[in-house]
Motif scaffolding. Structure first.
Motif, PDB file in Angstrom:
ATOM      1  N   MET A 178       0.811  -1.221   0.000  1.00 49.71           N
ATOM      2  CA  MET A 178       0.000   0.000   0.000  1.00 49.71           C
ATOM      3  C   MET A 178       0.848   1.275   0.000  1.00 49.71           C
ATOM      4  SD  MET A 178      -3.401  -0.702   2.312  1.00 49.71           S
ATOM      5  CE  MET A 178      -4.254   0.703   1.587  1.00 49.71           C
ATOM      6  N   GLU A 179       2.120   1.187   0.370  1.00 47.25           N
ATOM      7  CA  GLU A 179       3.050   2.319   0.305  1.00 47.25           C
ATOM      8  C   GLU A 179       2.494   3.557   1.030  1.00 47.25           C
ATOM      9  OE1 GLU A 179       3.856   2.930  -3.806  1.00 47.25           O
ATOM     10  OE2 GLU A 179       5.081   1.130  -3.996  1.00 47.25           O
ATOM     11  N   VAL A 181      -4.950   6.686   8.284  1.00 46.48           N
ATOM     12  CA  VAL A 181      -5.374   5.365   7.846  1.00 46.48           C
ATOM     13  C   VAL A 181      -6.608   4.930   8.628  1.00 46.48           C
ATOM     14  CG1 VAL A 181      -4.711   2.946   7.544  1.00 46.48           C
ATOM     15  CG2 VAL A 181      -3.000   4.763   7.287  1.00 46.48           C
ATOM     16  N   GLY A 182      -7.647   4.566   7.915  1.00 50.50           N
ATOM     17  CA  GLY A 182      -8.828   4.010   8.545  1.00 50.50           C
ATOM     18  C   GLY A 182      -8.782   2.494   8.486  1.00 50.50           C
ATOM     19  N   MET A 183      -8.967   1.848   9.622  1.00 51.22           N
ATOM     20  CA  MET A 183      -8.940   0.390   9.674  1.00 51.22           C
ATOM     21  C   MET A 183     -10.266  -0.110  10.227  1.00 51.22           C
ATOM     22  SD  MET A 183      -6.178  -2.122  11.537  1.00 51.22           S
ATOM     23  CE  MET A 183      -4.862  -1.356  10.593  1.00 51.22           C
ATOM     24  N   ILE A 184     -11.006  -0.842   9.406  1.00 51.54           N
ATOM     25  CA  ILE A 184     -12.299  -1.363   9.835  1.00 51.54           C
ATOM     26  C   ILE A 184     -12.108  -2.804  10.252  1.00 51.54           C
ATOM     27  CG2 ILE A 184     -14.659  -1.909   9.172  1.00 51.54           C
ATOM     28  CD1 ILE A 184     -12.699   0.855   7.474  1.00 51.54           C
ATOM     29  N   GLY A 185     -12.216  -3.042  11.559  1.00 51.58           N
ATOM     30  CA  GLY A 185     -11.869  -4.325  12.149  1.00 51.58           C
ATOM     31  C   GLY A 185     -10.445  -4.234  12.659  1.00 51.58           C
ATOM     32  N   THR A 217     -11.513   7.468  -0.830  1.00 50.90           N
ATOM     33  CA  THR A 217     -10.178   7.352  -1.407  1.00 50.90           C
ATOM     34  C   THR A 217     -10.134   6.100  -2.262  1.00 50.90           C
ATOM     35  OG1 THR A 217      -7.818   7.050  -0.904  1.00 50.90           O
ATOM     36  CG2 THR A 217      -9.385   6.114   0.660  1.00 50.90           C
ATOM     37  N   ASP A 218      -9.215   6.086  -3.230  1.00 54.24           N
ATOM     38  CA  ASP A 218      -9.061   4.872  -4.033  1.00 54.24           C
ATOM     39  C   ASP A 218      -7.971   3.963  -3.474  1.00 54.24           C
ATOM     40  OD1 ASP A 218      -6.802   6.325  -4.673  1.00 54.24           O
ATOM     41  OD2 ASP A 218      -7.101   6.245  -6.844  1.00 54.24           O
ATOM     42  N   ARG A 219      -7.336   4.371  -2.374  1.00 60.70           N
ATOM     43  CA  ARG A 219      -6.290   3.560  -1.738  1.00 60.70           C
ATOM     44  C   ARG A 219      -6.942   2.672  -0.682  1.00 60.70           C
ATOM     45  NH1 ARG A 219      -2.421   7.522   0.734  1.00 60.70           N
ATOM     46  NH2 ARG A 219      -1.117   5.676   1.073  1.00 60.70           N
ATOM     47  N   VAL A 220      -7.483   1.559  -1.142  1.00 61.49           N
ATOM     48  CA  VAL A 220      -8.260   0.673  -0.277  1.00 61.49           C
ATOM     49  C   VAL A 220      -7.764  -0.758  -0.430  1.00 61.49           C
ATOM     50  CG1 VAL A 220     -10.565  -0.134   0.349  1.00 61.49           C
ATOM     51  CG2 VAL A 220     -10.266   2.169  -0.599  1.00 61.49           C
ATOM     52  N   VAL A 275     -11.415  -1.891  -5.005  1.00 63.05           N
ATOM     53  CA  VAL A 275     -10.223  -1.715  -4.177  1.00 63.05           C
ATOM     54  C   VAL A 275      -8.966  -1.897  -5.014  1.00 63.05           C
ATOM     55  CG1 VAL A 275     -11.456  -2.562  -2.144  1.00 63.05           C
ATOM     56  CG2 VAL A 275     -10.077  -4.157  -3.507  1.00 63.05           C
ATOM     57  N   LYS A 276      -7.831  -1.520  -4.427  1.00 61.30           N
ATOM     58  CA  LYS A 276      -6.536  -1.681  -5.085  1.00 61.30           C
ATOM     59  C   LYS A 276      -5.884  -3.014  -4.761  1.00 61.30           C
ATOM     60  CE  LYS A 276      -6.107   2.407  -7.087  1.00 61.30           C
ATOM     61  NZ  LYS A 276      -6.050   2.545  -8.554  1.00 61.30           N
ATOM     62  N   ILE A 277      -6.157  -3.527  -3.548  1.00 63.11           N
ATOM     63  CA  ILE A 277      -5.488  -4.739  -3.086  1.00 63.11           C
ATOM     64  C   ILE A 277      -6.483  -5.658  -2.392  1.00 63.11           C
ATOM     65  CG2 ILE A 277      -3.694  -5.684  -1.578  1.00 63.11           C
ATOM     66  CD1 ILE A 277      -2.241  -3.003  -1.761  1.00 63.11           C
ATOM     67  N   LEU A 278      -6.414  -6.931  -2.728  1.00 65.16           N
ATOM     68  CA  LEU A 278      -7.080  -7.982  -1.956  1.00 65.16           C
ATOM     69  C   LEU A 278      -5.973  -8.848  -1.368  1.00 65.16           C
ATOM     70  CD1 LEU A 278      -9.955  -9.116  -4.376  1.00 65.16           C
ATOM     71  CD2 LEU A 278     -10.183  -7.718  -2.320  1.00 65.16           C
ATOM     72  N   SER A 279      -5.960  -8.970  -0.047  1.00 60.57           N
ATOM     73  CA  SER A 279      -4.945  -9.790   0.629  1.00 60.57           C
ATOM     74  C   SER A 279      -5.655 -10.894   1.387  1.00 60.57           C
ATOM     75  CB  SER A 279      -4.119  -8.942   1.593  1.00 60.57           C
ATOM     76  OG  SER A 279      -3.348  -7.988   0.894  1.00 60.57           O
ATOM     77  N   GLY A 280      -5.480 -12.122   0.933  1.00 64.23           N
ATOM     78  CA  GLY A 280      -6.189 -13.234   1.545  1.00 64.23           C
ATOM     79  C   GLY A 280      -5.297 -14.432   1.766  1.00 64.23           C
ATOM     80  N   ALA A 281      -5.860 -15.611   1.584  1.00 65.98           N
ATOM     81  CA  ALA A 281      -5.128 -16.850   1.863  1.00 65.98           C
ATOM     82  C   ALA A 281      -5.343 -17.860   0.747  1.00 65.98           C
ATOM     83  CB  ALA A 281      -5.587 -17.443   3.193  1.00 65.98           C
ATOM     84  N   TYR A 282      -4.318 -18.646   0.505  1.00 63.15           N
ATOM     85  CA  TYR A 282      -4.411 -19.778  -0.417  1.00 63.15           C
ATOM     86  C   TYR A 282      -4.103 -21.041   0.375  1.00 63.15           C
ATOM     87  CZ  TYR A 282      -3.674 -22.860  -4.387  1.00 63.15           C
ATOM     88  OH  TYR A 282      -3.761 -23.910  -5.281  1.00 63.15           O
TER      89      TYR A 282
END
Length: 256
Positions: free
Chosen positions: A120-121, A128-132, A197-200, A216-223
């Motif tokens: 996210m740089e 920064v807003g953090m939901i959860g 914002t578009d930085r999500v 969103v710009k990034i999805l960070s999950g699990a494989y």
């Protein structure tokens, strides 16, 4: 169109009719589902919205007059998604969204590695807003940005804001991180209404790793790498850190 409906439509594009629910497990921390074609997915168990009753998952009466669940081994995956993705039952939603995550747990060549926060740089003047509340993220971000505003339905400290504060304060944030749990508990559409914002990024194992759904710009999950190990650990009460540390799953990202 709601996020849930978009996800449902995407799932149908990635499912053949005869794929069934081979197995599922509802753990203290995580819920996992295995499909008959070998795909496996997991999400955080939506336990905070349960009533804590021992038979809460088995409250529907079957044809024989005995309690049963709407999620059953052997049912078609698409039938579970049709019922569960839009349900108000927190445990049924957990199983259904774990099944949905399993649907998208394929083609790992799509994913890139890396840490969500580095991708996210962030800048020194960012709010920064953090939901959860994701505690490791908060601890890492605080020295690097102007402020971190954490919103959570379950406040554990006076540094965490109630979720209703999102309405006035989230639009002021220059970058936003949303936990994937918001997808499972159905709050994602409401949250996105207040993003300015578009930085999500959406982050956490409950994140659905699928293209063309989230703004969103990034999805960070699990494989999932080792489904047998994953199921064994979840039934023993393991959470996300243990699943990643053990090699049962690994962190992955999609960038847009």
């Amino acid at each position: 169109m709601s996020i849930a409906k978009k996800l449902y439509n995407k799932a149908l594009e990635n499912l053949v009719d005869d794929v069934i629910i081979e197995d599922f497990i509802i753990g203290i921390g995580e819920t996992a589902v295995k499909l008959s074609d070998g795909r496996v997915g997991f999400v955080a168990t939506n336990r905070e919205d349960t009533l804590g009753k021992c038979e809460e998952f088995y409250k529907c009466m079957g044809l024989d007059g005995k309690p049963e669940s709407k999620a059953n081994i052997g049912m078609k995956a698409k039938d579970l998604l049709e019922v569960g993705l839009f349900s108000g039952d927190p445990l049924l939603r957990s199983v259904s969204y774990a099944a949905l995550n399993a649907v998208f747990n394929k083609n790992p060549e799509r994913f890139v590695g890396g840490d969500t926060l580095e991708l996210m740089e962030f800048k020194k003047n960012d709010v920064v807003g953090m939901i959860g509340e994701i505690t490791p993220f908060v601890e890492t971000l605080k020295p690097k940005v102007w402020d971190v505003l954490v919103f959570d339905r379950q406040r554990r400290s006076d540094e965490v804001l109630p979720d209703w504060a999102i309405i006035e304060m989230l639009p002021k944030c220059s970058a936003v991180i949303i936990t994937g749990t918001s997808i499972v508990n159905g709050t994602i559409d409401w949250i996105l209404n207040y993003v300015n914002t578009d930085r999500v990024a959406i982050a956490g194992p409950s994140t659905m790793m699928v293209e063309d759904v989230f703004p969103v710009k990034i999805l960070s999950g699990a494989y999932v790498e080792n489904s047998d190990l994953l199921f064994d650990l979840i039934k023993k009460g393991a959470g996300t850190r243990t699943l990643f540390r053990s090699g049962a799953a690994r962190k992955v990202n999609l960038l847009f």
